[in-house]
Design a protein around this motif. Sequence first.
Motif, mmCIF file in Angstrom:
data_model
loop_
_atom_site.group_PDB
_atom_site.id
_atom_site.type_symbol
_atom_site.label_atom_id
_atom_site.label_comp_id
_atom_site.label_asym_id
_atom_site.label_seq_id
_atom_site.Cartn_x
_atom_site.Cartn_y
_atom_site.Cartn_z
ATOM 1 N N LEU A 18 12.527 18.701 21.097
ATOM 2 C CA LEU A 18 11.197 18.677 20.490
ATOM 3 C C LEU A 18 11.152 17.698 19.320
ATOM 4 O O LEU A 18 10.196 16.916 19.170
ATOM 5 C CB LEU A 18 10.812 20.075 20.026
ATOM 6 N N ARG A 19 12.170 17.707 18.493
ATOM 7 C CA ARG A 19 12.215 16.785 17.362
ATOM 8 C C ARG A 19 12.235 15.326 17.832
ATOM 9 O O ARG A 19 11.530 14.472 17.279
ATOM 10 C CB ARG A 19 13.452 17.073 16.502
ATOM 11 N N LEU A 20 13.053 15.051 18.831
ATOM 12 C CA LEU A 20 13.152 13.678 19.313
ATOM 13 C C LEU A 20 11.835 13.201 19.910
ATOM 14 O O LEU A 20 11.442 12.043 19.736
ATOM 15 C CB LEU A 20 14.279 13.575 20.346
ATOM 16 N N ILE A 21 11.154 14.082 20.609
ATOM 17 C CA ILE A 21 9.850 13.720 21.189
ATOM 18 C C ILE A 21 8.843 13.415 20.082
ATOM 19 O O ILE A 21 8.119 12.417 20.128
ATOM 20 C CB ILE A 21 9.332 14.848 22.106
ATOM 21 N N LEU A 22 8.789 14.272 19.062
ATOM 22 C CA LEU A 22 7.847 14.058 17.969
ATOM 23 C C LEU A 22 8.178 12.798 17.184
ATOM 24 O O LEU A 22 7.277 12.084 16.722
ATOM 25 C CB LEU A 22 7.834 15.269 17.041
ATOM 26 N N ILE A 23 9.464 12.521 17.017
ATOM 27 C CA ILE A 23 9.865 11.313 16.289
ATOM 28 C C ILE A 23 9.478 10.058 17.076
ATOM 29 O O ILE A 23 9.033 9.053 16.503
ATOM 30 C CB ILE A 23 11.386 11.339 16.028
ATOM 31 N N TYR A 24 9.595 10.114 18.380
ATOM 32 C CA TYR A 24 9.336 8.947 19.209
ATOM 33 C C TYR A 24 7.844 8.646 19.317
ATOM 34 O O TYR A 24 7.452 7.510 19.596
ATOM 35 C CB TYR A 24 9.917 9.166 20.610
ATOM 36 N N LEU A 25 7.008 9.646 19.094
ATOM 37 C CA LEU A 25 5.567 9.416 19.172
ATOM 38 C C LEU A 25 5.137 8.403 18.118
ATOM 39 O O LEU A 25 5.629 8.438 16.984
ATOM 40 C CB LEU A 25 4.806 10.732 18.967
ATOM 41 N N PRO A 26 4.225 7.489 18.449
ATOM 42 C CA PRO A 26 3.816 6.474 17.475
ATOM 43 C C PRO A 26 3.175 7.100 16.249
ATOM 44 O O PRO A 26 2.336 7.987 16.347
ATOM 45 C CB PRO A 26 2.803 5.622 18.273
ATOM 46 N N LYS A 27 3.609 6.588 15.091
ATOM 47 C CA LYS A 27 3.103 7.025 13.784
ATOM 48 C C LYS A 27 3.457 8.460 13.435
ATOM 49 O O LYS A 27 3.260 8.906 12.318
ATOM 50 C CB LYS A 27 1.580 6.856 13.704
ATOM 51 N N THR A 28 3.966 9.251 14.378
ATOM 52 C CA THR A 28 4.406 10.620 14.128
ATOM 53 C C THR A 28 3.361 11.441 13.375
ATOM 54 O O THR A 28 3.664 12.124 12.409
ATOM 55 C CB THR A 28 5.737 10.626 13.340
ATOM 56 N N PHE A 29 2.123 11.343 13.829
ATOM 57 C CA PHE A 29 1.013 12.079 13.221
ATOM 58 C C PHE A 29 0.831 11.747 11.741
ATOM 59 O O PHE A 29 0.193 12.473 11.008
ATOM 60 C CB PHE A 29 1.199 13.589 13.382
ATOM 61 N N ASN A 30 1.468 10.648 11.285
ATOM 62 C CA ASN A 30 1.345 10.228 9.880
ATOM 63 C C ASN A 30 1.837 11.302 8.913
ATOM 64 O O ASN A 30 1.308 11.464 7.806
ATOM 65 C CB ASN A 30 -0.106 9.861 9.559
ATOM 66 N N LEU A 31 2.860 12.054 9.336
ATOM 67 C CA LEU A 31 3.372 13.138 8.496
ATOM 68 C C LEU A 31 4.024 12.622 7.219
ATOM 69 O O LEU A 31 4.069 13.334 6.210
ATOM 70 C CB LEU A 31 4.378 13.978 9.287
ATOM 71 N N ALA A 32 4.536 11.394 7.263
ATOM 72 C CA ALA A 32 5.245 10.862 6.093
ATOM 73 C C ALA A 32 4.322 10.701 4.889
ATOM 74 O O ALA A 32 4.805 10.622 3.749
ATOM 75 C CB ALA A 32 5.891 9.523 6.435
ATOM 76 N N SER A 33 3.029 10.652 5.116
ATOM 77 C CA SER A 33 2.087 10.481 4.007
ATOM 78 C C SER A 33 1.489 11.799 3.536
ATOM 79 O O SER A 33 0.682 11.806 2.599
ATOM 80 C CB SER A 33 0.945 9.544 4.430
#
Length: 505
Positions: A18-33
């Motif tokens: 699950l983590r790898l799938i979410l990381i691979y998604l483009p922009k990762t839902f912009n969670l970093a911001s």
Amino acid sequence: MEKKKRGFWRWLIASVMLRLILIYLPKTFNLASRPEISTPLVSLRRLAEGYWLKKSSMSPYAGSMYHGSPLLLSLLGPLTVKRIEGQPDHLLCSDGDDSLHILGYSLVFVIADIISALLIRATGHTLQMAYRQSLNSLDIVDLFKSSDSLSSGDVAALVYLWNPFTIAACVGLSTSPVENLVVILALHGACKGLVPLAAFGWVMATHLSLYPAILIIPVILLLGYGPDTPPRKLFLQKGYGKNGDNHSSDNCGQQETNHSKAEVTFSWRPVIHFLFWSSLWSTYVLVLCSISVKPHGSLWEMFRRTYGFILTVEDMSPNIGVLWYFFAEVFDFFRSFFMIVFHLNILFMILPLAIRLKHRPCFLAFIYIAISSMLKSYPSVGDSALYLGLLGLFLDELADMQFSFFLLCGYIGVSLLSPVMHNLWIWRGTGNANFYYATGMAYACLQEYGCSFTEDSDLYSFSLPPPPTIIILQIILVVESVSAVLNHDRKLRKLSVTKLRDGNS
């Protein structure tokens, strides 16, 4: 047993996928911001900026971007740089289109989560075995019959892995997984009696985020007394009861007395070794930090930009904590006074909690972590992920905990409302700062309730300043968990007394 193990490993592998799938998604839902995930202390974007300054022959603490450890900068900094042939180096955090490169450095946080979960699992098994032995010595082992479900260690590890807060911190480019790992490493080493490992984990945790310094008390209690047990006066009562009944059996009575004393005696030798190893690791860390910052700064600058930044609350950008809004509104004349009050709130609770829960040092560590995550200067969901994972270690003790459903609904509600309120305030302009701060208050209160114990908990009541919605959740969580553990101890006391009376008759 084999079926349980296979089930655990299946869930662990699924969480990694699950983590790898979410990381691979483009922009990762912009969670970093998101301010709930990335704070000035754990943001990988700020770490990348500090690394760029260092590579440009400037101090990484120049300006106001980076406030973390220089060791973390040296370890994770190179992973934030994307090298493109024929072009200068580009910071990965400013260009999130290369999903494969993102996957590469994000694996560090995935691995940190896996190791943390395995350490929590091993710690849970150690606590469970020690607790069963204690109950067996009190002749009340039949209180908890073995079930076909997963053990408390397995449950705690899976709760940590599948907690949305843990996943968000891992996927959202936050260094919280690394900080959580060293805290868990310290508790695991203390439970196992591995003094150098416990000292290393505690020193590194304190170095990275300062607040784990208060964990020295539960770590020392773990090394001196051993893992969590029922109240030690139960062992004394059992020994004295046996001696009083068997006047003719002097040898048996002497054996029981010695066993009781063994249960109560505090061992100073591992504590002295811990202090020695802590001093050794601290010196080693300071030397490495001095070497790292020497070309462009000094250790004093590092302390001022890291620990000083934490204690003085210089950055008042929004987060899920209670301090940013308060210090944005308070008059400068009173700022120093209220800073002292907020930080002393954590210290005032340390001694009473340690006295009351000294027979449960691992649970005491959980309480300390929950309190500090509520009152720290720059909290994130990664802090909540840690103590919620540790909560699973105490399944038996918290079986009668009240308001569990309310707490679950509260955390879900706050998790959904926080980004909504932030959007209304920052992007749509239809709200104000109070909208977002209210969700923070509710979140903190769900934890902070644990710091104002009722008379039923045999503890004094502590008066705390008005908290922001995430704080209400924290308050209730800590208070109800402590109350449940103390009620569990009362239940053990009654069962032990009943056993003694039945034996006498």
